[in-house]
Write an enzyme that holds these catalytic residues in place. Structure first.
Site, PDB file in Angstrom:
ATOM      1  N   HIS A 195      22.926  65.938  40.216  1.00  0.00           N
ATOM      2  CA  HIS A 195      22.767  66.905  39.119  1.00  0.00           C
ATOM      3  C   HIS A 195      22.850  66.233  37.743  1.00  0.00           C
ATOM      4  O   HIS A 195      22.379  66.785  36.756  1.00  0.00           O
ATOM      5  CB  HIS A 195      23.752  68.080  39.255  1.00  0.00           C
ATOM      6  CG  HIS A 195      25.154  67.774  38.824  1.00  0.00           C
ATOM      7  ND1 HIS A 195      26.061  67.142  39.612  1.00  0.00           N
ATOM      8  CD2 HIS A 195      25.785  68.014  37.661  1.00  0.00           C
ATOM      9  CE1 HIS A 195      27.198  67.010  38.963  1.00  0.00           C
ATOM     10  NE2 HIS A 195      27.066  67.537  37.767  1.00  0.00           N
ATOM     11  N   ASP A 253      32.278  59.748  45.340  1.00  0.00           N
ATOM     12  CA  ASP A 253      32.022  61.073  44.771  1.00  0.00           C
ATOM     13  C   ASP A 253      31.221  60.998  43.470  1.00  0.00           C
ATOM     14  O   ASP A 253      30.349  61.826  43.235  1.00  0.00           O
ATOM     15  CB  ASP A 253      33.367  61.775  44.513  1.00  0.00           C
ATOM     16  CG  ASP A 253      33.201  63.201  44.028  1.00  0.00           C
ATOM     17  OD1 ASP A 253      32.392  63.932  44.631  1.00  0.00           O
ATOM     18  OD2 ASP A 253      33.866  63.586  43.044  1.00  0.00           O
ATOM     19  N   HIS A 258      26.323  59.449  40.230  1.00  0.00           N
ATOM     20  CA  HIS A 258      26.130  59.766  38.807  1.00  0.00           C
ATOM     21  C   HIS A 258      26.196  58.517  37.922  1.00  0.00           C
ATOM     22  O   HIS A 258      25.345  58.301  37.067  1.00  0.00           O
ATOM     23  CB  HIS A 258      27.170  60.773  38.323  1.00  0.00           C
ATOM     24  CG  HIS A 258      27.270  62.008  39.169  1.00  0.00           C
ATOM     25  ND1 HIS A 258      26.189  62.538  39.825  1.00  0.00           N
ATOM     26  CD2 HIS A 258      28.317  62.824  39.468  1.00  0.00           C
ATOM     27  CE1 HIS A 258      26.572  63.627  40.492  1.00  0.00           C
ATOM     28  NE2 HIS A 258      27.861  63.807  40.289  1.00  0.00           N
ATOM     29  N   LYS A 358      39.547  61.293  37.871  1.00  0.00           N
ATOM     30  CA  LYS A 358      40.082  62.647  37.712  1.00  0.00           C
ATOM     31  C   LYS A 358      41.380  62.544  36.918  1.00  0.00           C
ATOM     32  O   LYS A 358      42.051  61.510  36.926  1.00  0.00           O
ATOM     33  CB  LYS A 358      40.414  63.252  39.075  1.00  0.00           C
ATOM     34  CG  LYS A 358      39.229  63.344  40.030  1.00  0.00           C
ATOM     35  CD  LYS A 358      38.419  64.584  39.811  1.00  0.00           C
ATOM     36  CE  LYS A 358      37.331  64.714  40.853  1.00  0.00           C
ATOM     37  NZ  LYS A 358      36.243  65.611  40.428  1.00  0.00           N
TER      38      LYS A 358
HETATM   39  C1  BG6 Z   1      30.241  66.260  41.278  1.00  0.00           C
HETATM   40  C2  BG6 Z   1      31.495  65.732  41.914  1.00  0.00           C
HETATM   41  O1  BG6 Z   1      29.125  65.617  41.822  1.00  0.00           O
HETATM   42  O2  BG6 Z   1      30.276  66.019  39.877  1.00  0.00           O
HETATM   43  C3  BG6 Z   1      32.707  66.399  41.284  1.00  0.00           C
HETATM   44  O3  BG6 Z   1      31.474  66.000  43.296  1.00  0.00           O
HETATM   45  C4  BG6 Z   1      32.681  66.252  39.790  1.00  0.00           C
HETATM   46  O4  BG6 Z   1      33.908  65.852  41.813  1.00  0.00           O
HETATM   47  C5  BG6 Z   1      31.343  66.683  39.223  1.00  0.00           C
HETATM   48  O5  BG6 Z   1      33.717  67.065  39.267  1.00  0.00           O
HETATM   49  C6  BG6 Z   1      31.229  66.358  37.755  1.00  0.00           C
HETATM   50  O6  BG6 Z   1      30.094  66.973  37.230  1.00  0.00           O
HETATM   51  P1  BG6 Z   1      30.040  67.441  35.719  1.00  0.00           P
HETATM   52  O7  BG6 Z   1      28.660  67.973  35.550  1.00  0.00           O
HETATM   53  O8  BG6 Z   1      31.107  68.484  35.559  1.00  0.00           O
HETATM   54  O9  BG6 Z   1      30.328  66.225  34.888  1.00  0.00           O
END
Ligand code: BG6
Length: 516
Positions: A195, A253, A258, A358
């Site tokens: 995402h 994760d 990302h 986190k």
């Molecule tokens: C997700 C992870 O892919 O991305 C989560 O599984 C994380 O652990 C999240 O909190 C973070 O996404 P964003 O858009 O809030 O930065």
């Protein structure tokens, strides 16, 4: 694309397909997917009669599902307050069908349900969104095949299947999953979501680099000292996430997907064309050129941490080990930092420092590119009132992409402080989305769902790209596992363990401490 069915905006054509959400009882459906579909419809990107079918194990009527979604999406849509009349217009295309996703012999009933909802159209466009746990990916795809829901190559109908992460837990499992999927689906039918690639600011990185003349010539080893990529979160294991997270950890994760995707966008060569194939090809080259930031033991280039109790946003936060569904002896890392290199002509010798975790002080994601310090000797000859001038204030130029929150791009440079003396003062040129565009940014899921409907896989992960990311990360995971590495504790609300600071300090550098 189908005829115009805009709810409120000037979009000329709106996408039409049957969208089935597998795992419709889950958090993702309520907080992200249905709100994103609502916003797309509200802006005219989704046709009025495109059915959305929630699919899950529990028995439920369409009306119950509609009611649940109405409650769930409040506060999650960009369109603001959703009044009942507008909701009713949207909700009449929401359906719910009960299915045990693992029961692969029962998918005939799902096909019949689709046909009944679609009113017997010969040519169908369907999207199945797998918002389920990954152990259901295989049975679902096999079930779709058995239920004759996967159109053949020659058919006018289409089926696209969207997979949420985690897609595999290491290289071998990702390869196994992909090769299994390929027995049923062609690559162009598979949409693996990251995402982050749907975030407006992330998409802007390539436009910024390749749509301007003045920056791109500087993105290389001749000018860049180092790059820092941070994906920080203040949250811990809220909403029962501990069960999933403890099996995953920060490396799997967030870093494997990302963070490495952000690195690709900053590091890649310009694609010949801005299309899916060229873009994936260029990202793949970056991933293939990735190497650990040191030749010695892992601890010299990668650090893992786990939060202990502390204060986040002024509130007490318990330690990871005290969180719900976390075993008291868990060795799962909630923080990872590493130094990596991109061994190619553009980047050889430029360290990329990556970190994610986190329970850090804020939710903030950014990419900071620090340029080399220019030779400032010439200024040291200038006397100011009998003293040497203050050049201590000189800072290297820095370009910061703030991905979230307060989305912006900032460039810092040196100026002469006004006055009779030569004193250097760092200042910032600032592009800020809020001030410039005065509109809310689309949610990542809106953009990505629309791209699936349009059949554009540019912002999704191709198989080889995903595998190259796992290929880089898997040896590290294995080594941590074999050495039974216990992550270094860090206080919740701090920027991670001391070893992460040392990683940069021994090279005469410091992590940025982004403020929000
Ligand atoms: C997700 C992870 O892919 O991305 C989560 O599984 C994380 O652990 C999240 O909190 C973070 O996404 P964003 O858009 O809030 O930065």
């Amino acid at each position: 694309m189908d005829k115009t069915t805009s709810a409120s905006s000037p979009v000329v054509t709106a996408s039409h397909a049957t969208i089935a959400i597998f795992g419709a009882s889950g958090d993702l459906t309520a907080r992200k997917l249905v709100p994103a579909l609502y916003d797309l419809w509200h802006e005219g990107y989704l046709s009025d009669d495109a059915p959305i079918v929630g699919v899950a194990r529990r028995d439920k009527s369409d009306e119950e599902f509609r009611g649940e979604m109405f409650e769930a999406i409040r506060g999650h849509v960009r369109a603001g307050n959703v009044d009942e009349a507008t909701w009713a217009k949207f909700a009449r295309r929401l359906y719910y069908r009960q299915l045990d996703i693992a029961a692969i012999d029962t998918y005939d009933s799902l096909r019949q349900a689709f046909e009944e909802i679609e009113g017997g159209n010969q040519t169908t466009r369907r999207v199945v969104y797998m918002a389920t746990s990954p152990d259901l990916f295989l049975p679902a795809v096999e079930g779709l095949s058995k239920g004759r829901l996967i159109p053949g190559r020659d058919s006018d109908s289409t089926l696209r299947v969207v997979f949420e992460k985690p897609f595999g837990t290491d290289l071998a499992s990702a390869q196994e999953l992909s090769s299994y999927l390929r027995r049923f689906l062609r690559e162009e039918q598979i949409y693996r979501i990251d995402h982050y690639l749907g975030k407006e600011t992330v998409q802007n990185i390539l436009l910024f680099r390749f749509g301007n003349e003045i920056f791109e010539p500087l993105f290389n080893r001749h000018h860049v000292d180092h790059v820092q990529i941070t994906v920080a979160e203040s949250q811990g294991m809220e909403r029962g996430r501990g069960g999933y997270y403890d099996k995953s950890g920060a490396l799997r994760d967030v870093l494997q997907n990302h963070v490495l995707q952000l690195l690709c966008l900053v590091g890649m060569e310009p694609p010949a064309l801005f299309d899916a194939r060229d873009l994936h090809d260029e990202k793949l080259k970056v991933l293939k050129a990735l190497s650990p930031g040191a030749k010695g033991p892992v601890s010299e280039w990668a650090v893992s941490g786990q939060y202990s109790a502390g204060l986040v946003d002024g509130k007490h936060a318990s330690s990871y080990l005290e969180e719900e569904r976390i075993p008291p002896d868990s060795r799962t890392e909630t923080f990872v930092a590493m130094k990596v290199m991109i061994d190619n002509w553009r980047w050889a010798g430029v360290p990329f420092y990556l970190r994610t975790g986190k329970r850090l002080p804020h939710r903030v994601s950014e990419i900071a590119i620090q340029f080399k310090l220019p030779p400032l000797n010439l200024f040291t000859t200038v006397e100011c009132d009998g003293n040497m001038c203050d050049l201590v204030g000189a800072r290297p130029n820095r370009l910061v992409f703030r991905i979230q929150p307060s989305e912006s791009i900032k460039l810092s440079f040196s100026t002469k402080r006004p006055g009779m003396q030569y004193q250097i003062q760092p200042v910032t040129m600032d592009f800020n989305y809020d001030n410039t565009f005065q509109q809310s940014l689309p949610e990542a899921y809106e953009r990505l769902l629309l791209d699936v409907l349009r059949g554009d896989s540019t912002l999704f992960l191709r198989t080889d790209e995903l595998e190259a990311a796992w290929q880089f990360v898997t040896p590290l995971l294995n080594e941590w596992e074999q050495l039974k590495i216990v992550p270094e504790p860090y206080r919740a609300g701090s920027w991670g363990p001391r070893a992460a600071d040392d990683l940069l300090r021994r090279e005469g550098r410091d992590w940025r401490q982004p403020q929000v």
